[in-house]
Design an enzyme around this catalytic site. Structure first.
Site, PDB file in Angstrom:
ATOM      1  N   CYS A 113       0.459  -1.050   0.272  1.00  0.00           N
ATOM      2  CA  CYS A 113      -0.098   0.126   0.337  1.00  0.00           C
ATOM      3  C   CYS A 113       1.051   1.536  -0.183  1.00  0.00           C
ATOM      4  CB  CYS A 113      -1.225   0.422   1.526  1.00  0.00           C
ATOM      5  SG  CYS A 113      -1.926  -1.915   1.618  1.00  0.00           S
ATOM      6  N   HIS A 254      -2.748   7.540   1.933  1.00  0.00           N
ATOM      7  CA  HIS A 254      -3.877   5.965   1.349  1.00  0.00           C
ATOM      8  C   HIS A 254      -4.505   5.340   2.584  1.00  0.00           C
ATOM      9  CE1 HIS A 254      -4.052   1.995   1.650  1.00  0.00           C
ATOM     10  NE2 HIS A 254      -3.659   1.511   2.574  1.00  0.00           N
ATOM     11  N   ASN A 284     -10.198  -0.251   0.130  1.00  0.00           N
ATOM     12  CA  ASN A 284      -9.233  -0.051   0.060  1.00  0.00           C
ATOM     13  C   ASN A 284      -8.038  -0.925  -0.965  1.00  0.00           C
ATOM     14  OD1 ASN A 284      -6.200  -0.669   0.971  1.00  0.00           O
ATOM     15  ND2 ASN A 284      -6.298  -1.828   2.505  1.00  0.00           N
TER      16      ASN A 284
HETATM   17  C1  LIG Z   1     -10.178  -5.464   9.877  1.00  0.00           C
HETATM   18  C2  LIG Z   1     -10.926  -4.355  10.723  1.00  0.00           C
HETATM   19  C3  LIG Z   1     -12.107  -3.402  10.446  1.00  0.00           C
HETATM   20  C4  LIG Z   1     -11.808  -5.507  11.796  1.00  0.00           C
HETATM   21  O1  LIG Z   1     -12.029  -4.056  12.813  1.00  0.00           O
HETATM   22  P1  LIG Z   1     -11.943  -4.741  14.609  1.00  0.00           P
HETATM   23  O2  LIG Z   1     -13.074  -3.697  15.065  1.00  0.00           O
HETATM   24  O3  LIG Z   1     -10.527  -4.820  14.997  1.00  0.00           O
HETATM   25  O4  LIG Z   1     -12.682  -5.823  14.231  1.00  0.00           O
HETATM   26  P2  LIG Z   1     -12.557  -7.146  15.363  1.00  0.00           P
HETATM   27  O5  LIG Z   1     -10.846  -7.563  14.746  1.00  0.00           O
HETATM   28  O6  LIG Z   1     -11.274  -7.446  16.710  1.00  0.00           O
HETATM   29  O7  LIG Z   1     -13.444  -7.839  14.836  1.00  0.00           O
HETATM   30  C5  LIG Z   1     -14.363  -8.438  15.768  1.00  0.00           C
HETATM   31  C6  LIG Z   1     -14.628  -9.526  15.415  1.00  0.00           C
HETATM   32  O8  LIG Z   1     -15.822  -9.188  13.972  1.00  0.00           O
HETATM   33  C7  LIG Z   1     -15.714 -10.836  12.882  1.00  0.00           C
HETATM   34  N1  LIG Z   1     -15.415 -10.146  11.935  1.00  0.00           N
HETATM   35  C8  LIG Z   1     -14.093  -9.871  10.810  1.00  0.00           C
HETATM   36  N2  LIG Z   1     -14.947  -9.601   9.519  1.00  0.00           N
HETATM   37  C9  LIG Z   1     -15.551  -9.418   9.281  1.00  0.00           C
HETATM   38  C10 LIG Z   1     -16.893  -9.244   8.339  1.00  0.00           C
HETATM   39  N3  LIG Z   1     -16.277  -8.650   7.086  1.00  0.00           N
HETATM   40  N4  LIG Z   1     -18.526  -9.089   9.455  1.00  0.00           N
HETATM   41  C11 LIG Z   1     -18.976  -9.329   9.667  1.00  0.00           C
HETATM   42  N5  LIG Z   1     -17.968  -9.832  11.044  1.00  0.00           N
HETATM   43  C12 LIG Z   1     -16.738  -9.373  10.849  1.00  0.00           C
HETATM   44  C13 LIG Z   1     -14.380 -10.864  13.565  1.00  0.00           C
HETATM   45  O9  LIG Z   1     -14.191 -12.085  13.282  1.00  0.00           O
HETATM   46  C14 LIG Z   1     -14.528 -10.763  15.542  1.00  0.00           C
HETATM   47  O10 LIG Z   1     -15.240 -11.212  15.903  1.00  0.00           O
HETATM   48  P3  LIG Z   1     -14.872 -12.082  16.382  1.00  0.00           P
HETATM   49  O11 LIG Z   1     -14.895 -10.914  18.183  1.00  0.00           O
HETATM   50  O12 LIG Z   1     -16.361 -13.350  17.033  1.00  0.00           O
HETATM   51  O13 LIG Z   1     -13.332 -13.466  16.868  1.00  0.00           O
HETATM   52  C15 LIG Z   1      -9.504  -3.109  11.255  1.00  0.00           C
HETATM   53  O14 LIG Z   1      -8.977  -4.027  12.497  1.00  0.00           O
HETATM   54  C16 LIG Z   1      -9.064  -2.756  10.306  1.00  0.00           C
HETATM   55  O15 LIG Z   1      -9.853  -2.185   9.699  1.00  0.00           O
HETATM   56  N6  LIG Z   1      -7.375  -3.216  10.707  1.00  0.00           N
HETATM   57  C17 LIG Z   1      -6.586  -2.629   9.188  1.00  0.00           C
HETATM   58  C18 LIG Z   1      -6.540  -3.644   8.509  1.00  0.00           C
HETATM   59  C19 LIG Z   1      -5.521  -2.757   7.447  1.00  0.00           C
HETATM   60  O16 LIG Z   1      -6.004  -2.162   7.627  1.00  0.00           O
HETATM   61  N7  LIG Z   1      -5.231  -3.497   6.112  1.00  0.00           N
HETATM   62  C20 LIG Z   1      -4.280  -3.298   5.127  1.00  0.00           C
HETATM   63  C21 LIG Z   1      -3.431  -2.740   5.348  1.00  0.00           C
HETATM   64  S1  LIG Z   1      -2.934  -1.879   4.120  1.00  0.00           S
END
Ligand SMILES: CC(C)(COP(=O)(O)OP(=O)(O)OC[C@H]1O[C@@H](n2cnc3c(N)ncnc32)[C@H](O)[C@@H]1OP(=O)(O)O)[C@@H](O)C(=O)NCCC(=O)NCCS
Length: 327
Positions: A113, A254, A284
Site C-alpha cells: 500500500c 493511503h 482499500n
Molecule cells: C479489519 C478491521 C476492520 C477489523 O476491525 P476490528 O474492530 O479490529 O474487528 P476485530 O478484528 O476485533 O473483529 C471483531 C469481530 O468481527 C468479526 N469480523 C471480521 N470481519 C467481519 C466482517 N466482514 N463482518 C462481520 N464480522 C466480521 C471477527 O471475526 C471478530 O469476531 P470474533 O470477535 O467473534 O472473533 C480492522 O482491524 C482494520 O481495519 N485493520 C486494518 C486492516 C488494514 O488496514 N489492512 C490493510 C493494510 S494496508
C-alpha cells in the site's frame, strides 16, 4: 537544487460497483459492520479480461493529458503494485508498451500500500539529480483477484483502481516535493502477506487448497501498528522542514480504514476536514489509494498553488512513510 513537482494527475476505477449489501449475500457480514468498522460502503471490481496494466494505462493517459506530456517524452515509468498482470515481467513494462512510451525505462516497486509513495520518492531523486525530466508514477492494484472471497476478514476491505502522477523538474525552491521519510520493519512481515506462490511455496495443488495464494491479514495488529507509526512519520516530515502542524493545508493519505486516518490525524492535530477521503466509494485500493485521492482533490479544485500537502501511507512489510509537497 532542482525540485520535482507533480505536473498532472489521473485516476481510473472499474465500472462494476460491489456494495456492502452485495457482500451480505456472499459472506456472513453486514453493511453496518463494514461501514462502522472501516468507513467503506462500496468498492470497484475489475471486469473479466481487464488487467492491472489496463487500469494503469487509463489513469496514466489522464495524468499525461493534464501534464501536457506525450508518452514518447517520458524518461521513466515506475508502477507501485503487488498485483501485476503476471509474476514476470513487471506491470511497468506492459504499461510502457501500451502507452508507446518508447524512450522510457520501466520497473515495478513492491511496497504494497506504500508502493506509490515509495515510487514517488524514486522519481523525485531521478529528477533532482537531472537523470530524468519526465517521470510517470503509477499505483495500480487489482486485489479482487488476490483476496479469498469466502474470507470476511479480508474480502470486504479491498477494491480495484489505478492512480497516476506525471512529474517534472521545477526551479522554484518553494514548490514541489520537499521531503520523504520512508520506513520498513520486516519483522512484521507476517501480519499481512500472501504466503504462497513465491519461491518459498511455489504454486502447487497444496498451496491452492490451503488458499496460500490469497491475502492473509491480522487486521487488529495492522490497525495498532498504523496508528502508532504514522503520526511519528508526519511529525518527522514537519520537523525536517521546520514547519508546524498548522502549516498543513491538505492531507493525502493511503486509505485502508477511515478510523485509522481519523485516529492518526487526531494524534497529529490535523482536522479530518483537511483530508480527502474516498474509501467509502473505493475501499482499500492499496497503492492506488494515494494517487486517486490526490487526483480527486486536484480535479475538485481543492489544491491551490503554494498549499502544503502532507502525504502518508502504510502497507504490508510493514512499509510506511510520509512526504511533504508544496503544490
Ligand atoms: C479489519 C478491521 C476492520 C477489523 O476491525 P476490528 O474492530 O479490529 O474487528 P476485530 O478484528 O476485533 O473483529 C471483531 C469481530 O468481527 C468479526 N469480523 C471480521 N470481519 C467481519 C466482517 N466482514 N463482518 C462481520 N464480522 C466480521 C471477527 O471475526 C471478530 O469476531 P470474533 O470477535 O467473534 O472473533 C480492522 O482491524 C482494520 O481495519 N485493520 C486494518 C486492516 C488494514 O488496514 N489492512 C490493510 C493494510 S494496508
Amino acid at each position: 537544487m532542482t525540485h520535482s513537482q507533480i505536473l498532472g494527475t489521473g485516476a481510473y476505477a472499474p465500472k462494476r460497483v460491489l456494495t456492502n449489501r452485495d457482500l451480505e449475500e456472499m459472506v456472513a457480514t453486514t453493511d453496518e459492520w463494514i461501514a462502522s468498522r472501516t468507513g467503506i460502503k462500496e468498492r470497484r471490481i475489475a471486469a473479466e479480461g481487464e488487467d492491472t496494466s489496463d487500469m494503469a494505462v487509463v489513469a496514466a493517459r489522464h495524468a499525461l493529458a493534464m501534464a501536457g506530456c506525450r508518452a514518447e517524452d517520458l524518461d521513466m515509468i515506475i508502477v507501485g503494485t503487488i498485483s501485476a498482470d503476471m509474476p514476470l515481467p513487471s506491470c511497468a513494462v506492459l504499461v510502457q508498451a501500451k502507452l508507446g512510451a518508447t524512450r522510457a525505462f520501466a520497473f515495478d516497486i513492491s511496497a504494497a500500500c506504500s508502493g506509490s509513495l515509495f515510487a514517488l520518492s524514486i522519481a523525485d531523486r531521478f529528477i533532482e539529480t537531472g537523470a530524468a525530466r519526465r517521470v510517470l508514477v503509477i499505483g495500480a492494484e487489482l486485489l479482487s483477484r488476490l483476496v479469498d472471497w469466502s474470507d470476511r476478514n479480508t474480502c470486504v476491505l479491498f477494491g480495484d483502481a489505478a492512480g497516476a502522477m506525471v512529474l517534472g523538474p521545477t526551479s522554484d525552491p518553494a514548490r514541489g516535493l520537499l521531503s520523504f521519510h520512508l520506513h520498513t520493519d520486516g519483522t512484521a512481515a507476517d501480519i499481512l502477506n500472501i504466503p504462497g506462490g513465491g519461491s518459498r511455496h511455489p504454486q502447487s495443488a497444496e498451496v491452492l487448497a490451503a488458499n496460500m495464494h490469497k491475502v492473509h491479514m491480522n487486521g487488529r495488529e495492522i490497525y495498532k501498528y498504523a496508528v502508532r507509526v504514522l503520526p511519528a512519520a508526519i511529525q518527522e516530515a514537519l520537523d525536517a522542514n521546520g514547519l508546524d502542524v498548522s502549516a498543513i493545508d491538505h492531507v493525502v493519505s493511503h486509505q485502508a480504514n477511515a478510523r485509522i486516518v481519523e485516529s492518526v490525524l487526531e494524534r497529529v492535530g490535523v482536522p479530518i476536514e483537511k483530508c480527502w477521503l474516498n474509501l467509502d466509494r473505493y475501499g482499500n485500493t492499496s497503492s492506488a489509494s494515494l494517487p486517486i485521492s490526490l487526483d480527486e482533490a486536484n480535479r475538485a479544485g481543492r489544491l491551490k498553488p503554494g498549499d502544503l500537502i502532507a502525504m502518508m501511507a502504510i502497507g504490508a512489510g510493514m512499509a510506511w512513510g510520509s512526504a511533504l509537497m508544496r503544490w
